[in-house]
Design an enzyme around this catalytic site. Structure first.
Site, PDB file in Angstrom:
ATOM      1  N   ARG A 108       0.828  -1.200   0.000  1.00  0.00           N
ATOM      2  CA  ARG A 108       0.000   0.000   0.000  1.00  0.00           C
ATOM      3  C   ARG A 108       0.864   1.252   0.000  1.00  0.00           C
ATOM      4  O   ARG A 108       1.927   1.279   0.613  1.00  0.00           O
ATOM      5  CB  ARG A 108      -0.887   0.034   1.246  1.00  0.00           C
ATOM      6  CG  ARG A 108      -1.799  -1.138   1.421  1.00  0.00           C
ATOM      7  CD  ARG A 108      -2.916  -1.210   0.465  1.00  0.00           C
ATOM      8  NE  ARG A 108      -3.738  -0.027   0.375  1.00  0.00           N
ATOM      9  CZ  ARG A 108      -4.906   0.011  -0.278  1.00  0.00           C
ATOM     10  NH1 ARG A 108      -5.381  -1.067  -0.875  1.00  0.00           N
ATOM     11  NH2 ARG A 108      -5.599   1.115  -0.329  1.00  0.00           N
ATOM     12  N   VAL A 109       0.377   2.268  -0.665  1.00  0.00           N
ATOM     13  CA  VAL A 109       1.084   3.549  -0.638  1.00  0.00           C
ATOM     14  C   VAL A 109       0.237   4.602   0.069  1.00  0.00           C
ATOM     15  O   VAL A 109       0.585   5.763   0.100  1.00  0.00           O
ATOM     16  CB  VAL A 109       1.447   4.031  -2.057  1.00  0.00           C
ATOM     17  CG1 VAL A 109       2.481   3.136  -2.694  1.00  0.00           C
ATOM     18  CG2 VAL A 109       0.204   4.131  -2.933  1.00  0.00           C
ATOM     19  N   ASP A 110      -0.890   4.187   0.613  1.00  0.00           N
ATOM     20  CA  ASP A 110      -1.715   5.151   1.343  1.00  0.00           C
ATOM     21  C   ASP A 110      -1.641   4.839   2.837  1.00  0.00           C
ATOM     22  O   ASP A 110      -0.745   4.147   3.288  1.00  0.00           O
ATOM     23  CB  ASP A 110      -3.174   5.087   0.844  1.00  0.00           C
ATOM     24  CG  ASP A 110      -3.719   3.648   0.869  1.00  0.00           C
ATOM     25  OD1 ASP A 110      -3.078   2.773   1.471  1.00  0.00           O
ATOM     26  OD2 ASP A 110      -4.793   3.429   0.289  1.00  0.00           O
ATOM     27  N   ASP A 111      -2.586   5.311   3.591  1.00  0.00           N
ATOM     28  CA  ASP A 111      -2.532   5.096   5.039  1.00  0.00           C
ATOM     29  C   ASP A 111      -3.267   3.842   5.470  1.00  0.00           C
ATOM     30  O   ASP A 111      -3.805   3.768   6.564  1.00  0.00           O
ATOM     31  CB  ASP A 111      -3.091   6.330   5.764  1.00  0.00           C
ATOM     32  CG  ASP A 111      -2.121   7.492   5.648  1.00  0.00           C
ATOM     33  OD1 ASP A 111      -0.909   7.227   5.555  1.00  0.00           O
ATOM     34  OD2 ASP A 111      -2.577   8.640   5.623  1.00  0.00           O
ATOM     35  N   VAL A 112      -3.294   2.879   4.583  1.00  0.00           N
ATOM     36  CA  VAL A 112      -3.907   1.601   4.946  1.00  0.00           C
ATOM     37  C   VAL A 112      -2.777   0.639   5.305  1.00  0.00           C
ATOM     38  O   VAL A 112      -1.765   0.578   4.620  1.00  0.00           O
ATOM     39  CB  VAL A 112      -4.743   1.048   3.766  1.00  0.00           C
ATOM     40  CG1 VAL A 112      -5.226  -0.361   4.056  1.00  0.00           C
ATOM     41  CG2 VAL A 112      -5.934   1.969   3.484  1.00  0.00           C
TER      42      VAL A 112
END
Ligand code: WTA
Length: 830
Positions: free
Chosen positions: A698-702
C-alpha cells in the site's frame, strides 16, 4: 529455519533473462547485463509517496552453473558512486566490515523482496537476514551489533562459500515453468493462447464477456444499447463515474451456483466439506442439500419481511450456515453484508447503522483455536448501540453453536431474538428465485480506508457472477473433480468471491474450515489436505510464513500427493516464503497463483494463468483477461515498459465495484480523483523487463496486517478514545509473519506518566473498539509528534523511526519543532 539451510536452492536461475533462451535458466550465455541492475527507481520506491530512493550498480561474473556468483573483490573494484556496500545495506555496516563489500542491486522499491544469507569468515558461521530482519546465526558474536535491517531489496542473496563467493538468487530472473504434465491438461496451456484471449478481451470486451456470460442461466438476456453490453466512465473530468455490465439481463447468482447444477443431475455431488475447529468435527454437504438449506433460510427471511433490496447483516463464524445465509440473501434479492466475526461491537454497530438491516444473523459463540468467542454478547451490545442511535434491528437469528457454548448461557432479548434451529428447519425446502437485474446490488462489504469511517463497497450481480466464476476457473486451472480449499473467512472478500461464489458457480467442491492453520498443531493444514484429497489450496502469505516457522517436518509428515495447484492472496508474498511454499508444500510440483486483487475489484486482477506462462517467485505475473493495468508516476503520467509507480486500472471489468454505499462522492474522490482517467488501487507496483507485475504494498494510510486492511485513522480514533491519550499517529512497519504490524505513536494527556499498565490499556482499547486483529504491536510514547507548521503530522518520518531507518529521515527542517524527532528516537527503545 529452512531458508537458512546451506547451499544454493534448487531454483533455476537465469541472471540474464533476455539473453537466455532457456526458461529453466540453464544456459547463462554471455555476461549478465548491467542495464537492469543499475536502474534507479524513479518514483516507484517503497512508500512511494515520500521515501528516498537508492540507485545502485552491480558487477557480475557469470559461471556456467545455474547460479550467478558475485565475487566481492571484483564487485568492489567496479563500484560506482551510487553503489552500496554490504556494510551500508546492513544499516551501518557492522556485520561484515568494508573489506567484504558487495555491490548488488539494491533497489528500494518493494517491501518483501529480499533475503540475504552469507557465511561469516569462518566456515560454518552463517547468518540469515530475511525480509530485512536478522533471523539467526551460528555465531552470535558477529551479530550483536546488527539488530534490524530495513532492506527493501530486489534479490535473494546467498553467500555460500567461505572463499568469498556470494551466490545471488534473483527472483525477478527466476522462471518456474509449469511441468509438462500440468500443461498437458491445462485449460490454457500456452502463452500464445493466453495472449490471443487477452488481446481479444481488451479489444472487444463486450464480445469476450458476452460469450462467457452466455454459459450462465439468464431468465432474460441483457440489453444491447448502441451495440454495447457495458457502459463505463472512468474519467472524472467527463462526468460522474459509472460502470454497468449486462444491464437489463435478469438472472440470479444463487440459481446459477446451486439450482443449475442440481437440475443438471448433480444433486448428490459434494458441494462443501466442512471441517470444524476441533479435529473430528466435520460434515459433508451435497449440492442438493445445500440448495435445501439455502431455500429454508430464504423462506424464513421472506417470512420476517425481508424483500428485494433490503440489507441483511451476517455476523457468523465459518459454519456451513454462513455461506448458506449469503446465498439465501442472493436468492431473494436481498443485499448481504457480512461482517467478519472478529470485529468488535462498536465496529459492528457502525456497519449496522450505515446499512440499516431488518435482520441480523449470528451464532451464540465460536471456538477459535483454544479460545471461546462469545459472539452473541458482542451482537447484543452492537444492537443496543444501534438502537440508541436510531436503528432498531427487528430480528436477530442466533445459531446455537453448542460445540462452543450452551444455549442456556446465552443472553436473550425476547422480542427480538430467535434460535436458528427453532425457525429455519421448519421452513419449506423449496423457495422461489427472485430474478434480479444484472445491475441490482448483490452485497455490501465494508473495508478500511484512510479515514476513520469504513467504506461500504457495493457489488452488483451479473458482472460479479461472470467475472468471479471465470477468474476462479482460469487462475486455478479448475477442472471437474478438483477439491478446492480456500482458508479465507467469508467476512472478507476472498470468502465471498473464492470460497462461495466463484467455486460454486463452477460446480466445484469446496472445503470450508472453521479453525486456524496452527491448531491443534502446525500440521493441521496438511492433515486436512490429505483427509479431503485437496487438489487446489489457496491461502495467505501470513499463514505460509507462520507455518514455515514451524519447519518442514509438520509438512513432510503428510503426503500432500493430491495437491496440484497452490494460491496466495492478501499481500505481497516474499520470495523466501514463495519458495518454501513451492518446494516444501508443493514438492516443486504445483504452480502457485499469486493473485492480486481487492475488495473493490471483486475478482482477481493480476494473476498467473498457471499453464500458460512461467512464474516468478513473488510476482503476480500478468493481468487477467479484460484487465488493463497502468503504472503511473506521481503526476498521473502512464509509464511504459520496465518501471515502478502507482498501480491503476484504465478501463472497467465486469466485477468492478459500482459505488460506495450511500457515498458516491467518496467513491469518486478516493479512487478516481488521484489520477484522472484511472481507477487508483492504492498499491505500488513494479513492472519488470518481461512485463511481469510485482506488487509492492500500500502507498496510502492503509496497513495490511495478516492480509487484513486496517486504516491507520481507525486505530488512531480508537486510541484517542482512551481518556489518557491526547493524540495518536499510527503507521505500519514490516513484520516477519503478519506482513505489516501496527506501530502507534501516542501523546498522553498533560501530567499522565507513561507506564506498562497504560500501554496494555491502550492496546486493549483498540481491541475493544475495532477487534483483536487491529491491536497495535508497538506503542511508542511520543511527548510530541513531528508536525509541519500547518499542523500536519509527517508520517514519512514516523515510518522511518518505526522501521529503524534513523539515518534516512530526510529533511526535517520544515517541521514546526525539529527537536521532536530526536526525542522520539531516544524514546524508541524505552
Ligand atoms: C493487498 C484482498 C500483493 C494489496 C483480496 C491490496 C496483495 C489489498 C495481493 C486488498 C497480492 C492483495 N500481492 N498484494 N497477491 N492481494 N493484496 O481488499 O495491498 O482485503 O490493495 O482484498 O491487499 O485487500 P482486500
Amino acid at each position: 529455519m529452512s531458508t537458512l539451510s546451506s547451499g544454493v536452492s534448487s531454483f533455476p536461475i537465469c541472471p540474464s533473462l533476455f539473453l537466455c533462451s532457456s526458461t529453466r535458466g540453464r544456459s547463462n550465455r554471455g555476461s549478465c547485463s548491467r542495464g537492469r541492475l543499475t536502474s534507479s527507481c524513479g518514483s516507484g520506491c517503497t512508500g512511494l509517496v515520500n521515501d528516498k530512493c537508492d540507485s545502485s550498480s552491480v558487477s557480475w561474473s557469470t559461471p556456467s552453473s545455474s547460479s550467478c556468483r558475485v565475487s566481492p573483490t571484483a564487485a568492489s573494484s567496479s563500484s560506482s558512486s551510487s553503489s552500496l556496500s554490504i556494510g551500508e545495506f546492513l544499516s551501518g555496516g557492522s556485520f561484515l566490515s568494508g573489506s567484504r563489500s558487495l555491490q548488488c542491486a539494491l533497489i528500494r522499491r518493494r517491501r518483501w523482496d529480499f533475503s540475504v544469507r552469507f557465511m561469516a569468515p569462518t566456515p560454518g558461521q552463517e547468518a540469515g537476514f530475511q525480509n530485512g530482519r536478522l533471523h539467526s546465526a551460528a555465531s552470535k558474536a558477529d551479530l550483536t551489533k546488527v539488530q534490524e535491517v530495513d532492506a527493501h531489496f530486489q534479490h535473494e542473496i546467498h553467500a555460500v562459500s567461505s572463499a568469498g563467493q556470494y551466490v545471488v538468487e534473483d527472483a525477478e530472473h527466476t522462471l518456474i515453468e509449469p511441468s509438462d504434465e500440468f500443461r498437458r491438461t491445462a485449460l490454457i496451456p500456452s502463452r500464445e493462447k493466453y495472449d490471443a484471449l487477452y488481446r481479444e478481451s481488451v479489444k472487444d470486451p463486450d464480445a469476450f464477456w458476452s460469450r462467457i456470460a452466455a454459459e450462465f442461466y439468464w431468465k432474460e438476456k441483457w440489453e444491447v444499447n448502441d451495440g454495447k453490453v457495458h457502459i463505463e466512465n472512468f474519467d472524472i473530468r467527463k462526468g460522474p463515474i459509472k460502470v454497468e455490465w449486462f444491464k437489463g439481463g435478469k438472472t440470479n447468482i444463487c440459481y446459477n451456483a446451486l439450482d443449475r447444477h442440481v437440475e443438471a443431475g448433480r444433486a448428490s455431488d459434494i458441494a462443501m466439506y466442512w471441517e470444524g475447529n476441533e479435529p473430528g468435527y466435520d460434515s459433508t454437504v451435497t449440492f442438493g442439500k445445500l440448495l435445501e438449506l439455502v431455500c429454508q433460510v430464504a423462506n424464513y427471511l421472506r417470512s420476517v419481511g425481508v424483500n428485494k433490496g433490503d440489507a441483511v447483516v451476517i455476523y457468523m463464524p465459518m459454519l456451513v450456515e454462513l455461506p448458506v445465509a449469503m446465498l439465501a440473501c442472493a436468492r431473494i434479492g436481498a443485499i448481504h453484508s457480512v461482517v467478519f466475526a472478529g470485529f468488535s461491537a462498536d465496529s459492528l454497530a457502525q456497519r449496522i447503522l450505515d446499512c440499516k438491516p431488518k435482520v441480523v444473523l449470528t451464532a451464540n459463540g465460536v471456538m477459535r483455536g483454544a479460545k471461546l468467542i462469545n459472539l452473541k454478547s458482542i451482537v447484543d451490545s452492537a444492537l443496543a448501540q444501534s438502537k440508541e442511535q436510531g436503528h432498531a434491528v427487528e430480528t436477530c437469528v442466533v445459531y446455537a453453536n453448542e460445540v462452543a457454548t450452551k444455549k442456556e448461557q446465552t443472553a436473550w432479548v425476547g422480542e427480538r431474538d430467535v434460535w436458528w434451529q427453532d425457525v429455519i428447519p421448519r421452513q419449506a425446502s423449496k423457495s422461489e428465485v427472485e430474478w434480479v437485474d444484472a445491475e441490482d446490488p448483490l452485497f455490501l462489504l465494508y473495508t478500511s480506508g484512510s479515514t476513520g469511517k469504513p467504506k461500504g463497497v457495493l457489488h452488483t450481480t451479473g458482472g460479479y457472477m461472470v467475472y468471479t466464476a471465470t477468474t476462479f476457473k482460469h487462475a486455478f486451472d479448475y477442472q471437474p473433480g478438483d477439491i478446492y480449499w480456500c482458508t479465507a473467512d467469508c467476512g472478507w472478500i476472498t470468502g465471498h468471491s473464492y470460497l462461495t461464489y466463484g467455486p460454486l458457480l463452477n460446480g466445484a467442491t469446496v472445503v470450508n474450515f472453521e479453525g486456524v492453520p496452527t491448531y491443534p498443531d502446525a500440521g493441521r493444514c496438511w492433515e486436512i489436505v490429505d483427509k479431503y484429497k485437496v487438489t487446489i489450496f489457496y491461502t495467505a502469505p501470513t499463514a505460509i510464513r507462520s507455518l514455515m516457522r514451524a519447519g518442514d517436518e509438520p509438512v513432510k509428515k503428510h503426503s500432500r500427493a493430491s495437491l496440484r495447484m497452490l494460491g496466495s492472496v492478501g499481500e505481497p508474498i516474499n520470495p523466501a516464503a514463495w519458495k518454501w511454499y513451492y518446494e516444501v508444500v508443493g514438492d516443486s510440483r504445483c504452480p502457485i497463483s499469486d493473485t492480486w486483487w481487492q475488495t473493490e475489484t471483486g475478482g482477481f486482477m493480476i494473476t498467473p494463468v498457471p499453464g500458460a506462462f512461467p512464474l516468478k517467485p513473488g510476482s503476480a505475473t500478468f493481468p487477467f483477461f479484460g484487465v488493463q493495468p497502468a503504472i503511473v508516476d506521481e503526476n498521473g503520467n502512464e509509464l511504459e515498459g520496465e518501471c515502478s509507480g502507482y498501480l491503476c486500472i484504465k478501463a472497467s471489468w465486469p466485477s468492478a465495484f459500482r459505488t460506495l454505499y450511500g457515498d458516491h462522492a467518496r467513491y469518486e474522490t478516493t479512487y478516481f480523483a488521484p489520477f484522472k482517467g484511472f481507477y487508483f488501487s492504492g498499491d505500488g507496483c513494479h513492472r519488470d523487463k518481461d512485463g511481469y507485475y510485482w506488487l509492492t504494498g500500500r502507498v496510502d494510510d492503509v496497513i495490511n496486517v495478516s492480509g487484513h486492511r486496517i486504516g491507520s485513522a481507525e486505530v488512531e480514533s480508537a486510541l484517542v478514545l482512551h481518556h489518557q491519550c491526547a493524540e495518536a499517529a499510527v503507521v505500519g512497519y514490516d513484520h516477519d509473519v503478519k506482513g505489516q504490524g501496527i506501530y502507534a505513536f501516542v501523546t498522553l494527556v498533560e501530567g499522565v506518566e507513561y507506564s506498562e499498565e497504560l500501554r496494555k490499556a491502550l492496546i486493549a482499547k483498540v481491541r475493544y473498539q475495532i477487534g483483536p486483529f487491529a491491536a497495535p504491536d508497538i506503542i511508542h510514547w511520543a511527548p510530541g509528534l513531528p508536525k509541519t507548521r500547518s499542523g500536519k503530522i509527517m508520517r514519512r518520518i514516523l515510518r522511518k523511526i518505526a522501521a529503524n531507518q534513523i539515518d534516512e529521515l530526510g529533511d526535517v527542517s520544515t517541521l514546526a519543532d525539529p527537536g521532536v524527532v530526536e526525542q522520539l528516537i531516544e524514546l524508541k527503545h524505552k
